[in-house]
Design a protein around this motif. Structure first.
Motif, mmCIF file in Angstrom:
data_model
loop_
_atom_site.group_PDB
_atom_site.id
_atom_site.type_symbol
_atom_site.label_atom_id
_atom_site.label_comp_id
_atom_site.label_asym_id
_atom_site.label_seq_id
_atom_site.Cartn_x
_atom_site.Cartn_y
_atom_site.Cartn_z
ATOM 1 N N PHE A 1 0.869 -1.184 0.000
ATOM 2 C CA PHE A 1 0.000 0.000 0.000
ATOM 3 C C PHE A 1 0.903 1.231 0.000
ATOM 4 C CE2 PHE A 1 0.564 1.938 4.136
ATOM 5 C CZ PHE A 1 1.187 0.920 4.849
ATOM 6 N N VAL A 2 0.317 2.356 -0.398
ATOM 7 C CA VAL A 2 1.065 3.620 -0.339
ATOM 8 C C VAL A 2 0.075 4.772 -0.338
ATOM 9 C CG1 VAL A 2 1.323 3.977 -2.870
ATOM 10 C CG2 VAL A 2 3.075 4.831 -1.312
ATOM 11 N N ARG A 3 0.430 5.836 0.342
ATOM 12 C CA ARG A 3 -0.388 7.054 0.283
ATOM 13 C C ARG A 3 0.154 7.966 -0.819
ATOM 14 N NH1 ARG A 3 -0.234 11.683 4.902
ATOM 15 N NH2 ARG A 3 1.876 11.748 4.071
ATOM 16 N N VAL A 4 -0.746 8.485 -1.645
ATOM 17 C CA VAL A 4 -0.365 9.484 -2.645
ATOM 18 C C VAL A 4 -1.161 10.751 -2.342
ATOM 19 C CG1 VAL A 4 -0.233 10.063 -5.087
ATOM 20 C CG2 VAL A 4 0.132 7.693 -4.360
ATOM 21 N N ARG A 5 -0.470 11.779 -1.929
ATOM 22 C CA ARG A 5 -1.146 13.025 -1.563
ATOM 23 C C ARG A 5 -1.459 13.841 -2.806
ATOM 24 N NH1 ARG A 5 2.840 16.055 1.700
ATOM 25 N NH2 ARG A 5 4.055 15.195 0.003
ATOM 26 N N GLY A 6 -2.555 14.566 -2.721
ATOM 27 C CA GLY A 6 -2.909 15.516 -3.779
ATOM 28 C C GLY A 6 -3.101 14.868 -5.134
ATOM 29 N N VAL A 7 -3.753 13.738 -5.148
ATOM 30 C CA VAL A 7 -3.971 13.054 -6.427
ATOM 31 C C VAL A 7 -5.044 13.798 -7.233
ATOM 32 C CG1 VAL A 7 -5.762 11.324 -5.895
ATOM 33 C CG2 VAL A 7 -3.757 10.661 -7.200
ATOM 34 N N LEU A 8 -5.948 14.474 -6.528
ATOM 35 C CA LEU A 8 -6.927 15.342 -7.195
ATOM 36 C C LEU A 8 -6.483 16.783 -7.023
ATOM 37 C CD1 LEU A 8 -10.377 13.877 -6.059
ATOM 38 C CD2 LEU A 8 -9.064 13.368 -8.133
ATOM 39 N N GLU A 9 -6.543 17.530 -8.115
ATOM 40 C CA GLU A 9 -6.210 18.944 -8.051
ATOM 41 C C GLU A 9 -7.290 19.644 -7.223
ATOM 42 O OE1 GLU A 9 -6.791 17.100 -10.652
ATOM 43 O OE2 GLU A 9 -5.229 17.305 -12.180
ATOM 44 N N PRO A 10 -6.898 20.668 -6.395
ATOM 45 C CA PRO A 10 -7.843 21.306 -5.471
ATOM 46 C C PRO A 10 -9.154 21.719 -6.136
ATOM 47 C CG PRO A 10 -5.635 22.151 -5.110
ATOM 48 C CD PRO A 10 -5.550 21.208 -6.280
ATOM 49 N N GLY A 11 -9.101 22.231 -7.357
ATOM 50 C CA GLY A 11 -10.311 22.710 -8.035
ATOM 51 C C GLY A 11 -11.333 21.619 -8.317
ATOM 52 N N ARG A 12 -10.913 20.363 -8.353
ATOM 53 C CA ARG A 12 -11.833 19.283 -8.740
ATOM 54 C C ARG A 12 -12.453 18.577 -7.539
ATOM 55 N NH1 ARG A 12 -8.538 15.303 -12.036
ATOM 56 N NH2 ARG A 12 -10.400 14.723 -13.192
ATOM 57 N N ILE A 13 -11.854 18.734 -6.353
ATOM 58 C CA ILE A 13 -12.303 17.948 -5.194
ATOM 59 C C ILE A 13 -13.762 18.246 -4.867
ATOM 60 C CG2 ILE A 13 -11.937 17.504 -2.731
ATOM 61 C CD1 ILE A 13 -8.981 18.361 -3.207
ATOM 62 N N GLU A 14 -14.096 19.539 -4.804
ATOM 63 C CA GLU A 14 -15.437 19.931 -4.381
ATOM 64 C C GLU A 14 -16.487 19.464 -5.393
ATOM 65 O OE1 GLU A 14 -16.896 20.626 -1.779
ATOM 66 O OE2 GLU A 14 -18.795 21.322 -2.624
#
Ligand code: SIN
Ligand code: NI
Length: 263
Positions: A32-45
């Motif tokens: 397993f691994v964590r990948v931070r910020g896989v979604l750009e901030p503008g798309r999360i919401e």
């Protein structure tokens, strides 16, 4: 060779859409691994709002999970916004980078732990549930659409268990089930991975994992995209995704139902 590209603050993904070699090595070692910020901030919401609207309209179709979570499978086939997320090329390419071989979509699922659901998803492996044969290690991207600290139901992993194949499917309502099958797994140090909205973890289909209960006032929205080896064949066992397809045992799981738009 080390990757030296510039990344957005809080993101592990480079402008070339790849993650650093250290994360690939961590995934291969621990499963397993964590990948931070896989979604750009503008798309999360937008994805969070899409998931919330989809849940509102389809909650009654959730699989029966005795309060562990609301589970809606193959939402990409029903909702344009969530389709964009599931078929995201950058995400699929990161999955292929981690796996090291070509992947297809197996299925997606929305997993929502309602506020104060107070029920853990108990330890299990994913691959024993699936009607797959002839495949190399599949993997799932578990994407947080809201902040998911431990008290909202983040995941906990058993590092190294991706090599523990051959177990029967485990009961994710029974805390002890996996450990009764293989008592040695009980003594592996467990790793709990909180995520900010837009982060994800990737875990292999055999990596033992659980998710904590949601003890907060806010729903835990996770969108899970499951990738399989493109050479995967149908084993003939029952599964909600393959049952309606009338496949012959040994048939390839390919075609429009199992796309690979990141190719
Ligand atoms: C969960 O999100 O509650 C569990 C996810 C998984 O088992 O993969
Ligand atoms: Ni699982």
């Amino acid at each position: 060779m080390a990757t030296t590209t510039t990344r957005q603050p809080g993101s592990d993904v480079g402008p070339d859409g790849r993650v650093p070699d250290e994360l690939v090595a961590a995934y291969r070692e621990h499963g397993f691994v964590r990948v931070r910020g896989v979604l750009e901030p503008g798309r999360i919401e937008r994805f969070r709002a899409g998931a919330e609207a989809f849940l509102r309209a389809h909650r009654a179709e959730s699989l029966e999970t005795r309060g562990v979570f609301s589970q809606l499978v193959n939402v990409w086939r029903q909702d344009r916004t969530l389709r964009e997320l599931t078929l995201d090329r950058r995400l699929g390419r990161i999955a292929e980078q981690l796996a090291g071989f070509p992947l297809r979509l197996w299925h997606d699922q929305m997993l929502v732990k309602e506020p104060h659901n107070n029920a853990a998803t108990e330890f299990h492996q994913d691959r024993p549930y699936w009607p797959h044969a002839g495949d190399r290690l599949p993997l799932s991207a578990w994407i947080a659409l809201v902040d998911v600290p431990p008290e909202r139901g983040c995941m906990t992993f058993l590092p190294g268990t991706q090599h523990r194949t051959g177990l029967r499917p485990q009961d994710l309502h029974r805390e002890e089930d996996l450990f009764e099958m293989d008592p040695s797994l009980r003594w592996i140090p467990r790793v709990t991975v909180p995520l900010r909205a837009g982060d994800c973890t990737f875990h292999s289909g055999y990596t033992g994992h659980m998710a904590l209960p949601n003890r907060t006032d806010q729903a835990r929205f996770a969108h899970v995209v499951i990738y399989m080896d493109e050479a995967t064949r149908y084993s003939g066992t029952e599964h909600i995704v393959t049952d309606p397809l009338g496949l012959a045992v040994g048939a390839g799981l390919d075609g429009d139902a199992f796309p690979r738009p990141w190719a």
